[in-house]
Design an enzyme around this catalytic site. Structure first.
Site, PDB file in Angstrom:
ATOM      1  N   LEU A 117     -86.947 -31.664 -50.495  1.00 16.96           N
ATOM      2  CA  LEU A 117     -87.510 -31.294 -49.190  1.00 16.96           C
ATOM      3  C   LEU A 117     -86.952 -29.959 -48.726  1.00 16.96           C
ATOM      4  O   LEU A 117     -85.772 -29.655 -48.906  1.00 16.96           O
ATOM      5  CB  LEU A 117     -87.139 -32.331 -48.121  1.00 16.96           C
ATOM      6  CG  LEU A 117     -87.773 -33.709 -48.198  1.00 16.96           C
ATOM      7  CD1 LEU A 117     -87.353 -34.528 -46.979  1.00 16.96           C
ATOM      8  CD2 LEU A 117     -89.282 -33.628 -48.263  1.00 16.96           C
TER       9      LEU A 117
ATOM     10  N   TYR B 107     -76.289 -17.126 -47.167  1.00 14.09           N
ATOM     11  CA  TYR B 107     -76.692 -18.389 -47.790  1.00 14.09           C
ATOM     12  C   TYR B 107     -75.528 -19.383 -47.907  1.00 14.09           C
ATOM     13  O   TYR B 107     -75.373 -20.269 -47.076  1.00 14.09           O
ATOM     14  CB  TYR B 107     -77.391 -18.161 -49.158  1.00 14.09           C
ATOM     15  CG  TYR B 107     -78.193 -19.400 -49.503  1.00 14.09           C
ATOM     16  CD1 TYR B 107     -79.548 -19.477 -49.197  1.00 14.09           C
ATOM     17  CD2 TYR B 107     -77.567 -20.533 -50.025  1.00 14.09           C
ATOM     18  CE1 TYR B 107     -80.257 -20.650 -49.424  1.00 14.09           C
ATOM     19  CE2 TYR B 107     -78.272 -21.702 -50.257  1.00 14.09           C
ATOM     20  CZ  TYR B 107     -79.610 -21.754 -49.961  1.00 14.09           C
ATOM     21  OH  TYR B 107     -80.309 -22.926 -50.167  1.00 14.09           O
TER      22      TYR B 107
HETATM   23  P1  NAD Z   1     -91.092 -25.585 -50.623  1.00 12.43           P
HETATM   24  O1  NAD Z   1     -91.262 -25.128 -49.226  1.00 12.43           O
HETATM   25  O2  NAD Z   1     -91.954 -24.959 -51.669  1.00 12.43           O
HETATM   26  O3  NAD Z   1     -91.319 -27.177 -50.732  1.00 12.43           O
HETATM   27  C1  NAD Z   1     -90.967 -28.072 -49.737  1.00 12.43           C
HETATM   28  C2  NAD Z   1     -91.629 -29.419 -49.954  1.00 12.43           C
HETATM   29  O4  NAD Z   1     -91.156 -30.305 -48.919  1.00 12.43           O
HETATM   30  C3  NAD Z   1     -93.165 -29.421 -49.846  1.00 12.43           C
HETATM   31  O5  NAD Z   1     -93.690 -30.330 -50.790  1.00 12.43           O
HETATM   32  C4  NAD Z   1     -93.419 -29.971 -48.433  1.00 12.43           C
HETATM   33  O6  NAD Z   1     -94.661 -30.640 -48.258  1.00 12.43           O
HETATM   34  C5  NAD Z   1     -92.269 -30.951 -48.323  1.00 12.43           C
HETATM   35  N1  NAD Z   1     -91.909 -31.293 -46.944  1.00 12.43           N
HETATM   36  C6  NAD Z   1     -91.410 -30.483 -45.987  1.00 12.43           C
HETATM   37  N2  NAD Z   1     -91.156 -31.186 -44.861  1.00 12.43           N
HETATM   38  C7  NAD Z   1     -91.501 -32.457 -45.124  1.00 12.43           C
HETATM   39  C8  NAD Z   1     -91.467 -33.668 -44.376  1.00 12.43           C
HETATM   40  N3  NAD Z   1     -91.014 -33.715 -43.136  1.00 12.43           N
HETATM   41  N4  NAD Z   1     -91.935 -34.788 -44.976  1.00 12.43           N
HETATM   42  C9  NAD Z   1     -92.426 -34.781 -46.249  1.00 12.43           C
HETATM   43  N5  NAD Z   1     -92.439 -33.683 -47.003  1.00 12.43           N
HETATM   44  C10 NAD Z   1     -91.995 -32.540 -46.454  1.00 12.43           C
HETATM   45  O7  NAD Z   1     -89.555 -25.397 -50.955  1.00 12.43           O
HETATM   46  P2  NAD Z   1     -88.682 -25.176 -52.272  1.00 12.43           P
HETATM   47  O8  NAD Z   1     -88.175 -23.783 -52.270  1.00 12.43           O
HETATM   48  O9  NAD Z   1     -89.358 -25.722 -53.480  1.00 12.43           O
HETATM   49  O10 NAD Z   1     -87.437 -26.072 -51.910  1.00 12.43           O
HETATM   50  C11 NAD Z   1     -87.247 -27.396 -52.391  1.00 12.43           C
HETATM   51  C12 NAD Z   1     -85.748 -27.639 -52.530  1.00 12.43           C
HETATM   52  O11 NAD Z   1     -85.242 -26.748 -53.535  1.00 12.43           O
HETATM   53  C13 NAD Z   1     -84.949 -27.332 -51.246  1.00 12.43           C
HETATM   54  O12 NAD Z   1     -83.919 -28.259 -51.122  1.00 12.43           O
HETATM   55  C14 NAD Z   1     -84.401 -25.944 -51.529  1.00 12.43           C
HETATM   56  O13 NAD Z   1     -83.237 -25.657 -50.809  1.00 12.43           O
HETATM   57  C15 NAD Z   1     -84.120 -26.068 -53.027  1.00 12.43           C
HETATM   58  N6  NAD Z   1     -83.947 -24.783 -53.719  1.00 12.43           N
HETATM   59  C16 NAD Z   1     -84.813 -23.755 -53.521  1.00 12.43           C
HETATM   60  C17 NAD Z   1     -84.568 -22.533 -54.152  1.00 12.43           C
HETATM   61  C18 NAD Z   1     -85.482 -21.351 -53.956  1.00 12.43           C
HETATM   62  O14 NAD Z   1     -85.064 -20.219 -54.230  1.00 12.43           O
HETATM   63  N7  NAD Z   1     -86.689 -21.549 -53.510  1.00 12.43           N
HETATM   64  C19 NAD Z   1     -83.474 -22.384 -55.025  1.00 12.43           C
HETATM   65  C20 NAD Z   1     -82.648 -23.470 -55.242  1.00 12.43           C
HETATM   66  C21 NAD Z   1     -82.877 -24.673 -54.572  1.00 12.43           C
END
Ligand code: NAD
Length: 393
Positions: free
Chosen positions: A138, A233
């Site tokens: 999430l 970060y």
């Molecule tokens: P994203 O915004 O692409 O995806 C977020 C997802 O969460 C979506 O499927 C959305 O529908 C869902 N979501 C949001 N609020 C919600 C709720 N209340 N109920 C149900 N679903 C909900 O984000 P992302 O970048 O893929 O991030 C996902 C995870 O990966 C996070 O924990 C983020 O910190 C981590 N992450 C991201 C990166 C990066 O650079 N993007 C790097 C490392 C880790």
């Protein structure tokens, strides 16, 4: 309807159904090249519709041939308003699953709520029996907890304010951005939203309902990044939340002997969540340039197929570092990459950006997230924005 991108700084308010389908198709095609691995058979993906969660779901389907139950918070089309990209991605994912004859169900609702947790458990009981993998992916701006209190997350520093170079996404110019220090309440809010409390609530609910398979695995995604971005970060409000998430993994391992909880530290990538973080887009565009030149750049699907096929499901068990973390940021954090990034960071200005930044690559990933800028999609063609998914909401 003719759908065009409408970009407002770090968000696009429209999405293209055919382009999103193309994005899912390309990700599945990449995953298929990695073959089938013995891994999850029944996976619950919380945050399944975009970014890392979507790529995880695609890899679970393609690389493990797993049944998937996904949780997301997306909006269907309404009148002249397109659906969100996550909605269209999910429609495309479900189509792909149907073509493969493999189960896929999606619940569209607030994953933080008790109702969605109960609904998920009901669906697992009725349709899957149990799940052997729970992915927690999430990224959300706010969360209403069990007591009904709504918390907001923010992207600030935790000590003093911090000024650094930043990419102004409206003008593509390098500017300076000052990120203010958060109040204690703001740090707490970010930890409540993006920390491990809700992950632990999910595991507690699933375990109490008896729907976790014996030896089930749960993975939550984190980011650490280089020292360069620490003030905003890892040592910022979001880092405080991630450190809480890391402690939660250790607690889950202590509390549930049959379960193995992991943190996968992923690579920094353009997603809807990360595009909103100040300073980080400039770091990403330099990182893209360096890693593409060195031939080790990866996107979400490359990261997630590598996670499933080479790190999580291996003959000798998950590949972890000394802290028990799975390091998908292993290529990003090599000295070879970071030294070059640091040098570019010091030299980059608006005038010499083309030499140091992969701005084109940054924007290509950005538009692709919303289903735009695919060369094989006819964006002048009339398209129906109203796409159905078999979701329960
Ligand atoms: P994203 O915004 O692409 O995806 C977020 C997802 O969460 C979506 O499927 C959305 O529908 C869902 N979501 C949001 N609020 C919600 C709720 N209340 N109920 C149900 N679903 C909900 O984000 P992302 O970048 O893929 O991030 C996902 C995870 O990966 C996070 O924990 C983020 O910190 C981590 N992450 C991201 C990166 C990066 O650079 N993007 C790097 C490392 C880790």
């Amino acid at each position: 309807m003719i759908i065009e991108p409408k970009v407002r700084e770090y968000i696009c308010t429209t999405a293209h159904p055919k382009g999103c389908e193309e994005s899912v198709r390309r990700q599945a095609e990449y995953a298929a090249k990695k073959g089938v691995t013995e891994g999850t058979r029944k996976a619950l993906i919380i945050g399944c519709s975009t970014g890392y969660g979507l790529a995880s779901r695609i890899s679970a389907l393609v690389n493990c041939e797993a049944a998937t139950l996904g949780i997301m918070f997306e909006r269907p089309a309404n009148g002249r308003r397109t659906a969100t990209p996550g909605w269209y991605n999910t429609a495309a994912f479900e189509k792909l699953s149907r073509e493969k004859g493999i189960y896929a169900r999606t619940i569209n609702g607030d994953a933080f709520s008790e109702e969605v947790k109960a609904q998920t458990i009901e669906v697992i009981k009725q349709e899957l029996g149990c799940v052997d993998l729970v992915v927690y992916s999430l990224a959300a701006p706010r969360r209403t907890d069990k007591e009904g209190k709504t918390w907001s997350s923010c992207l600030k520093t935790t000590e003093k304010s911090f000024t650094e170079k930043s990419l102004d996404l409206r003008t593509n110019e390098i500017t300076e951005k000052t990120i203010p220090a958060a109040t204690e309440e703001e740090v707490l809010g970010t930890v409540k939203v993006m920390g491990g409390e809700d992950w632990a609530d999910w595991i507690e609910a699933l375990s109490a309902a008896g729907v976790l398979a014996e030896n089930a695995v749960t993975v939550a995604y984190s980011y650490i990044g280089p020292k360069l971005t620490y003030p905003i970060y890892y040592e910022g409000t979001i880092g405080a939340a991630k450190q809480h998430l890391h402690r939660t993994a250790a607690e889950l391992n202590r509390h549930y002997p049959g379960l193995r909880a992991y943190i996968s530290v992923n690579k920094g990538l353009v997603t809807q969540a990360s595009a909103a973080i100040p300073v980080v887009p400039l770091y990403f565009s330099i990182l893209y340039k360096v890693m593409k030149e060195q031939g080790n750049h990866e996107g979400c699907i490359e990261q997630m197929t590598r996670l499933y096929t080479e790190k999580l499901y291996t003959a000798n068990g998950p590949v972890t570092d000394g802290n028990g973390f799975i390091r998908m940021d292993d290529h990003e954090l090599t000295e070879q990459v970071q030294k070059q990034v640091q040098e570019a960071w010091e030299k980059v200005t608006t005038e010499n950006m083309a030499r140091y930044c992969d701005l084109e690559g940054y924007w290509e990933d950005f538009y692709h997230m919303f289903g735009f800028h695919y060369d094989n999609i006819d964006y002048t063609a009339d398209v129906d924005p109203d796409v159905k998914i078999g979701s329960i909401s």
